[in-house]
Scaffold this motif. Structure first.
Motif, mmCIF file in Angstrom:
data_model
loop_
_atom_site.group_PDB
_atom_site.id
_atom_site.type_symbol
_atom_site.label_atom_id
_atom_site.label_comp_id
_atom_site.label_asym_id
_atom_site.label_seq_id
_atom_site.Cartn_x
_atom_site.Cartn_y
_atom_site.Cartn_z
ATOM 1 N N ARG A 200 1.059 -6.088 4.399
ATOM 2 C CA ARG A 200 0.054 -5.836 3.356
ATOM 3 C C ARG A 200 -0.147 -7.111 2.540
ATOM 4 N N TRP A 215 0.430 -12.682 1.311
ATOM 5 C CA TRP A 215 0.473 -11.781 2.472
ATOM 6 C C TRP A 215 1.945 -11.484 2.766
ATOM 7 N N SER A 387 -4.837 -3.610 10.418
ATOM 8 C CA SER A 387 -3.406 -3.325 10.439
ATOM 9 C C SER A 387 -2.627 -4.533 10.948
ATOM 10 N N PRO A 390 -4.180 -7.982 7.830
ATOM 11 C CA PRO A 390 -4.783 -7.412 6.622
ATOM 12 C C PRO A 390 -5.447 -8.482 5.743
#
Ligand code: T68
Length: 835
Positions: A200, A215, A387, A390
């Motif tokens: 994420r 990240w 996914s 991201p």
């Protein structure tokens, strides 16, 4: 600048080019590298010893090149490609070093078989077809033209599968090209990079109070570079092919291990090492598999990090001028994620503001499109993309938002246009359109032949071409004459060189001088003798491989390329069946004898392509053993078509089949390789065929079929293949012959999918082009009977192919796209100054 200070001065068995030195070096490498003495050495040991002997000589030039680049800090091209179809290195390196004949003598004096040693090299088949081979030709030309460059890609553990034929069907076998070791590469684990996946993103405020993004991935992989030297022809310039191999990251592993998650840790290792395991064997059709996106991001991220490290750390230059020192050529959209990755590196890792980051990115990237086929245009489901990457998805949304605002300003209230130009396809399930991302992120967008570029601007990228016309340009493909003439056709090379000297090898336009020998009877006779001798070699190979005896005086009519419906190998088959039907109806018919030769692989999941291979083999079985045919036609399918084998095939062809539906083949490059070696082309007005015909002259080219615009017109009107079937008795007879089970031992179901597709859809218009193809094939047969005239046409084909050297293509990229100056590299042990 005097450069004596960067000379590496070594004078020993690793650099010398004299025959005695070469012999000593081979034995020395056998002893010290392979650890063998002659009595127990295998053929492979000798191959390795020979390869290391050649590599030693490359390394000297390679290190001088790399020291020079470090010192001069020139602008460099980074050619990013998911595929490099290099073919065997040994012979090519000997040609480029200028010691081919000398090495042959050295090897023979050691009592070894030079040809057998060349044959021993496993082919590095890290590509599918034209696109991967183009990348390899371009590396050769960039080095030859002294253009500082790096080829970046993936070191697949398994390349394109080996093809076997069982009962006429293609069977795929894993390509274990590394099993005996690869003497051409050097691993550089000390220059590895980490690549993140999944997880994420998080917003935070940095020490300057600016909002930044972090990240937090959930997986990490290490990319280890393996470097192969790429020497140019008659120059010391030696560039690098840097291929990334995926490995587990130790620290990441340990974290899971310490927490007791042993399986998780091992799982990460498996995930990591799977990344560069195998090349996707699909050309021109995408599958949308997650692993494929992982591969793309993996090598792109490693490559960009590598460039930035060279720029900032090694050269100490500010990141703000990155685009002045590096330009990235994207070989199709496979590396297009580079646009988002460079943005991420600049924004998140280097703290650069959006506008400047975008300026740097867009001034760095250039994009080559290789296809208009809708099924080949890459798009990734937004869910999968987000996914895995991201942060990149966020960046793409931001790029897209800003871009669509510009479009709205420029074309108010044109919602349709907004929908078409958006990087995100929202017409159904949402997808990231990689061609739109690549186009938007690049300062140059090119097609690979005139017609292709025109159609690209008219069709797939029409809106972009309208908005940014200055970014679009054409770069017609080319191929390297070193591999595809000098190395693969030594007889013809010798004859040509005896007449016009050897400058044509670096300046292919000089082949034009051959035109003045067309009227020379003896020259024509020599030309013919050479073709015959090469055909004899191929005939022996066919005898060995397929157990089929072929007539070397027959027309060698060859179609060698990947199997795809748009390439229409089955149109060729319809011609064969038509000739067969004529012979059955009239066994005394006087036709020019022909040997139909096919080679090529089908994507493992492409059922129709595989069925076409089966059809060819089934027709071969019947035709080759029918006494009525009396050897006037033979059909041969040669298995496992690859670069090594292609080099054997191009020189032996009389007729080159380039019969794609007009508008579908972006360029083609096999067409060029055949014609350079004196084959005549039967072809449609498609891709580079058009330009080849312009060069060699309409009278030296067998043209047939509909034009691209006619094809779209017919399709727009509603094409009905059945009408052609009903109206054309020979076409009907050919189709009925397949349908009846005649070629399939009475099995009428076997070829139903193929015949059904032709009769009821025929998406590639075989039926519409059938009669024209048959008529022109008849002309070919007649023309071949006048051997003297045929030879003139053959000579003129070779003489007029100068345009299609990859040197010409690269010169155009250098001048019109990259704007890079050549940089001469000093020869080993010779003081010189850098220009
Ligand atoms: C070829 N494309 C073109 N693609 O078909 C050919 N695709 O006309 C052209 O001459 C050549 O590129 C060079 O420009 C390909 O070879 C692929 O191999 C490929 C591979 C993966 C995904 C999609």
């Amino acid at each position: 600048m005097q450069t004596e200070d960067i000379q590496i001065r070594i004078e020993d068995d690793r650099t010398g080019l004299e025959i005695e030195t070469l012999k000593r070096a081979i034995l020395d490498n056998l002893f010290y590298i392979q650890g063998k003495f002659p009595e127990i050495a295998t053929l492979n040991d000798y191959y390795m010893a020979l390869a290391y002997t050649v590599r030693d000589r490359l390394i000297h030039r390679w290190l001088i090149s790399s020291q020079t680049y470090t010192k001069v800090q020139p602008r460099e091209v980074c050619y990013l490609s998911a595929e490099f179809l290099m073919g065997p290195h040994l012979g090519n390196n000997l040609i480029n070093l200028g010691i081919y004949d000398r090495m042959r003598q050295a090897v023979q004096e050691l009592g070894l078989n030079f040809e057998a040693l060349l044959e021993q090299e496993e082919e590095p088949g890290l590509g599918n077809g034209g696109l991967g081979r183009l990348a390899a030709c371009y590396l050769d030309s960039m080095a030859t033209l002294d253009i500082p460059s790096v080829g970046y890609g993936i070191r697949y553990e398994f390349g394109i599968f080996d093809q076997d034929i069982h009962d006429g069907w293609q069977v795929e076998i894993t390509d274990k090209w590394l099993k005996n070791g690869n003497p051409w590469e050097i691993a550089r684990p000390e220059w590895a990079f980490e690549v993140k996946f999944g997880g994420r993103t998080e917003r935070y405020t940095d020490e300057k109070g600016r909002s930044r993004v972090k990240w937090i991935p959930d997986r990490m992989v290490q990319g280890v570079p393996y470097d192969t030297p790429i020497l140019g022809y008659e120059t010391s310039s030696t560039n690098t092919l840097r291929l990334w191999s995926a490995q587990a990251v130790e620290s990441f592993d340990f974290r899971a291990f310490n927490a007791g998650d042993y399986y998780g840790a091992v799982g990460n290792k498996v995930f990591s090492e799977n990344l560069s395991k195998v090349l996707y064997p699909n050309d021109e059709q995408i599958q949308g598999k997650q692993l494929r996106l992982e591969q793309q991001y993996f090598f792109v991220s490693c490559s960009l990090q590598d460039m930035i490290r060279t720029h900032c750390d090694r050269r100490g230059l500010p990141i703000s001028i990155f685009h002045e020192k590096f330009t990235v050529q994207l070989n199709d959209t496979h590396p297009a994620i580079a646009v988002a990755e460079l943005m991420r590196l600049l924004l998140d890792e280097h703290g650069i503001e959006w506008d400047q980051a975008w300026h740097i990115t867009q001034s760095t990237m250039a994009y080559t499109n290789h296809t208009l086929l809708p099924e080949a245009l890459e798009r990734w489901a937004v869910g999968l993309f987000g996914s895995l990457l991201p942060r990149h998805l966020e960046i793409i949304y931001e790029i897209n938002g800003r871009f669509l605002n510009e479009v709205r300003l420029r074309y108010p209230k044109d919602d349709e246009r907004i929908r078409r130009m958006s990087i995100i396809d929202e017409s159904g399930d949402r997808y990231v359109r990689m061609a739109n991302l690549a186009t938007l992120g690049s300062y140059s967008i090119n097609g690979v032949a005139e017609l292709h570029t025109q159609l690209l601007k008219q069709d797939v990228l029409h809106d972009f071409a309208e908005m940014y016309p200055e970014r679009f340009n054409n770069k017609t493909n080319g191929v390297t004459p070193r591999r595809f003439m000098v190395l693969s056709n030594p007889r013809l090379t010798k004859l040509i060189t005896s007449k016009i000297g050897d400058h044509w090898i670096r300046n292919l336009q000089e082949l034009r001088q051959l035109e003045s020998f067309v009227e020379d009877l003896e020259f024509r006779s020599e030309w013919r003798q050479i073709k015959l001798a090469i055909k004899r070699d191929l005939a022996n190979y066919i005898q060995e491989q397929n157990g089929i005896e072929v007539n070397v005086d027959s027309i060698f009519d060859i179609q060698a390329k990947r199997f795809h419906e748009y390439k229409r190998q089955h149109l060729n088959v319809l011609h064969i069946i038509t000739l067969y039907n004529r012979l059955k109806a009239n066994p005394n018919l006087d036709i020019t004898p022909r040997t139909f030769i096919f080679g090529g692989k089908a994507a493992p999941g492409y059922q129709m392509a595989k069925l076409i291979i089966k059809l060819i083999n089934s027709v071969a079985d019947v035709v080759n053993s029918d006494p009525d045919v009396r050897d006037r036609i033979k059909v041969v399918f040669l298995k496992d078509y690859n670069v090594k084998f292609a080099q054997r095939v191009y020189p032996a062809a009389d007729l080159s089949e380039q019969i794609s539906t007009a508008g579908k083949e972006a360029s083609g490059t096999g067409n060029m390789k055949f014609s350079m070696n004196g084959a005549l082309t039967i072809g449609t007005l498609d891709g580079a065929n058009i330009e080849i015909r312009e060069e060699v002259g309409a009278e030296n080219f067998f043209l047939f079929g509909l034009t691209a615009s006619k094809v779209s017109q017919i399709k727009a009107k509603g094409y009905d293949p059945m009408q052609y079937y009903i109206a054309n008795s020979e076409l009907k007879a050919a189709i009925d012959r397949i349908n009846s089970g005649f070629f399939s031992k009475g099995d009428t179901a076997l070829f139903k999918p193929l015949v059904g597709s032709l009769m009821y859809q025929d998406p590639y218009l075989l039926f519409a082009d059938y009669q024209s193809y048959i008529d022109v094939q008849t002309q070919v047969g007649e023309a071949y009977r006048d051997q003297d005239h045929w030879t003139r046409m053959s000579i003129l084909n070779t003489a007029r192919m100068g345009k299609f050297s990859s040197d010409r293509s690269i010169r155009e990229y250098v001048k019109e796209v990259w704007k890079i100056d050549p940089l001469k590299i000093c020869p080993p042990n010779e003081p010189c100054s850098i220009h």
